[in-house]
Scaffold this active site. Sequence first.
Site, PDB file in Angstrom:
ATOM      1  N   GLU A 258      55.330 -85.734  38.885  1.00 44.38           N
ATOM      2  CA  GLU A 258      54.352 -86.570  39.588  1.00 44.38           C
ATOM      3  C   GLU A 258      53.639 -87.494  38.600  1.00 44.38           C
ATOM      4  O   GLU A 258      52.566 -88.013  38.870  1.00 44.38           O
ATOM      5  CB  GLU A 258      53.383 -85.706  40.407  1.00 44.38           C
TER       6      GLU A 258
ATOM      7  N   GLU B  11      44.809 -82.017  37.164  1.00 41.40           N
ATOM      8  CA  GLU B  11      45.843 -81.219  37.867  1.00 41.40           C
ATOM      9  C   GLU B  11      46.849 -82.188  38.485  1.00 41.40           C
ATOM     10  O   GLU B  11      46.846 -82.434  39.673  1.00 41.40           O
ATOM     11  CB  GLU B  11      45.244 -80.267  38.906  1.00 41.40           C
TER      12      GLU B  11
END
Lengths: 563, 563
Positions: free
Chosen positions: B372, B363
């Site tokens: 990210e 995740e």
Amino acid sequence: MPYKWPDLLLVSAQYGSQIVGKVSPWIQPDAADEALRMDSQAALRQELEWATHLSLQACILHLPPSPSSADFAHVVNQVMHGLSGMAMWLRIPLMSGKSADLPSTAVEEDDSWERWNQVRCLTWHNAKLGVVLDVPAVLPPKEEIVRWYGEPVKALMLPTSVFLNNKRGYPTLTKAHQEMLLTFFAHGVQSAASEAAAAAVHPLRVYCEYLSYLFRKPPMPDGQEQLEVGYRDYLQAPLQPLQDNLEMQTYETFEKDLMKYTQYEAAVLEALLDRVPEEEAATRDIVLMVVGAGRGPLVRASLSAAERAKRKLRIYAVEKNPNAIISLQNLIATEGWGDRVTLVPADMRRWQAPELADIVVSELLGSFGDNELSPECLDGAQACLKPDGISIPASYTSYLQPITTAKLWNDVKVYNDLEHFETPYVVKLHRFTALADTQPVFTFRHPNREAAIDNARAACLRFDRTGRLAAVCHGFAGYFDACLYGSVHLSIHPPTHTPDMYSWFPIYFPLKEPVSLPADVPIEAHLWRCGAHHKVWYEWALTSPTAITHIHNSNGRSYYVGL
Amino acid sequence: MPYKWPDLLLVSAQYGSQIVGKVSPWIQPDAADEALRMDSQAALRQELEWATHLSLQACILHLPPSPSSADFAHVVNQVMHGLSGMAMWLRIPLMSGKSADLPSTAVEEDDSWERWNQVRCLTWHNAKLGVVLDVPAVLPPKEEIVRWYGEPVKALMLPTSVFLNNKRGYPTLTKAHQEMLLTFFAHGVQSAASEAAAAAVHPLRVYCEYLSYLFRKPPMPDGQEQLEVGYRDYLQAPLQPLQDNLEMQTYETFEKDLMKYTQYEAAVLEALLDRVPEEEAATRDIVLMVVGAGRGPLVRASLSAAERAKRKLRIYAVEKNPNAIISLQNLIATEGWGDRVTLVPADMRRWQAPELADIVVSELLGSFGDNELSPECLDGAQACLKPDGISIPASYTSYLQPITTAKLWNDVKVYNDLEHFETPYVVKLHRFTALADTQPVFTFRHPNREAAIDNARAACLRFDRTGRLAAVCHGFAGYFDACLYGSVHLSIHPPTHTPDMYSWFPIYFPLKEPVSLPADVPIEAHLWRCGAHHKVWYEWALTSPTAITHIHNSNGRSYYVGL
């Protein structure tokens, strides 16, 4: 810059001054093919690093013909940030969507200026980015050439195919090409012949000789031009003659401008003849006040006018600068003017005159007419004027026009603050393109007999651009035209510029962000003249088309003229 | 604010919180008549000074109906710079050139938003300038209301003539008016009834009571909404989970998002059933690696999926944060997972796994999917994956759309530097208007079996705006849609948003200068994802129409994510 030029071949001073790099022609940093694109980007970085190592002044890169140049600009922008002193010059064909000689491969309506503009905007008007124009055999219409004058054109490329052969077999250029080259030379642009067959030993030698000959051809500038050359495109803060006392050097420069005082003399002459009929010439005394007499040039011009008019004149020379007063004292003594000239060390706005004047003469005009506060000074001085008295100048009008001037805008940007973008500059405009005809802005008349005098002004200016090409606006050029008296004018407004007069350069109002203008669409701009207790200032904004700027210099926060 | 409200009537705290000033209606600071204009400007300054003296939060001023509002903006701009804390609210009719209920006196094609935009641009997007909308009896089309959501609307004015009477004679509003009010209330806007006849003692009381009733009407927000309210339009720097170790609080927040782990569990379940046929369920061991296990929610979801699927599962929980490792150790001991879960304190990009995995679960997604650095992490982690192994997520796509958001843009501007305008922010967008449908930007698929993996991307996005009104673009909103496995998605892309999931807010890419967009004309934007040795960043630019921005964040100078 491929590696074939080793760094031991020349010393760095030679590389830095005599060699401009060329990026390998196979490099396409925005190629659609991924492998080619990645190889190109890597190679481009490598070659530019090499060129930087050699201390070259610039590297030349072809602007790709693709309709969107964003990916190209992206890479160029990234590599430019890594260059220390070296510049990047984009090679761009001199043509546009409207010109006839498009290569058949080009996309229809492919306007090379538009592509340049896209790259320039995306790279945020980076001063390192220049232009090298590829000159075609058939030149585009004049306006397509003129639009480049305000752009950072560094060199012209002349393929050998552009040259003709003269009777003796030597290369030559058409008249149109010669004229264009001379204009660009005058703008500091270089030229180079290129793309000759590589067979002969010095295949380009004859072409270069011809270009050197052309480069030497322009006539040496005359006296006035020579004086001005050093000031071209050099930003100067406008004078603050009210706050500061002018220095000797400034007076000297002004006094050299013979044409200006010739005009003043003509104006005083005309005024004297109008005011004193022939029959009263011997009996009637005219009182003339020179307000802001400086070191005396207007006193001299007025006395000379009186002599020519055969009219009797008494002069009060009013001057606030104590240093100039000393010069005036000497002058009066030396010239023997003591009987006709009374010296008054005072600020004209507050002086209590012993008698009222027939004529008040002043030279308080700035590049934009009222910008050195002539209105405020003369409003004060007119207290000394008879009800039917004459002011010389009688009136003045400022003019404005939007311009392209990458050079000046970048010179302002160097300061890296808001203040400098909200300051008007006096500057001898040289590398610029006018984007529309001038429009009149503010008019002041003297004496001003209105009940409540208000020198605040607001102007909404509409500039027609029908038939004009797309362009970038870096701000506005300002001028003035003053009526001294009757038909005698002083003007730096281009359509009526007084010949051989060099006391005033135009004024430049920058815009914080350059604005891209579409073709044909009119421009609307606003200019305000504002006053507060101890200061006067301008505010300005571009209000149409779409990109509306902020109002520059609100409340005079960045620039004002002190009262 | 005329003087009729003396400063002894209320204390300053009351004036500051309960009273909004109104500039005298006769004031026209841009009147054509010079005397009226000068009186108006003087009176305006005087009244605003008085209002400032009373510490009012704001003063309301009518936006004049003149076609050009430049002179008006000029005065407002000047006086705003003198206001300390007080705001200026412009009263503007809610209508446009396209709406039907133009007062007969208005100029044709007088679009009140266009006039607002001109004043806002000329005053340089001053945060002190707000809008008060005059609500008409007949509402304009929906899109003319929606365009104001992203603007700084402070209040709505409801003249009593807009109200209807219900059976009992009490004022009420049409359904359309009620809906509009509720939406604006939800956007933090106030309302006021105005312009009643001044005869009765409390002539507006019944109207105010009705509005208070409406204001209380909206249902209390549910759990998720309540959580989000505090984050609305609040700029957050995106996480840097690779550079920084997340804190306990962040883990806690993430773990509360049940829907997210429900989706992960569904994805693992589907993957297990696809990978292990029923007949091998008892014999075949599936190796699953949770890369970036945090405090264990994906371990829990995977175990739960295995139990539901009745498949045998061994898990490696890989985590680089030593603090999270401690939590994981406790969790494994407490839950008795010791036989099924192996804890690996390592960076997934460099871990040498003892065996290859069937499934890698992660995740690592940010608000913009890849922001990210999920691609870079999973490219490393896939070394642990069997050639036919599965990555959950299998792919993700980012989406972008241009927006109006005066609030956020001004929050960025407050920092007064370039860096903050070249940084994307995570933000719960609330007071904004979408200016076009979203467009897909970058897609990443895992595992990535290409010979040379390149996570750099360049996107040219074209946003159709046919039928859309003129607007100002303050930047772009970004979203993502991830395919976890098969038909199981996680999405914050508005058209497919996973319900009841709140882990991700959108991302906001600001533009240094807001761009005014004409109606109907498409927008073109470029977004680049760039990588260097130790960092990844985005660059972006608006490339059409006319106002081309610079390329933001070149070379990651203002913002990057560390690798």
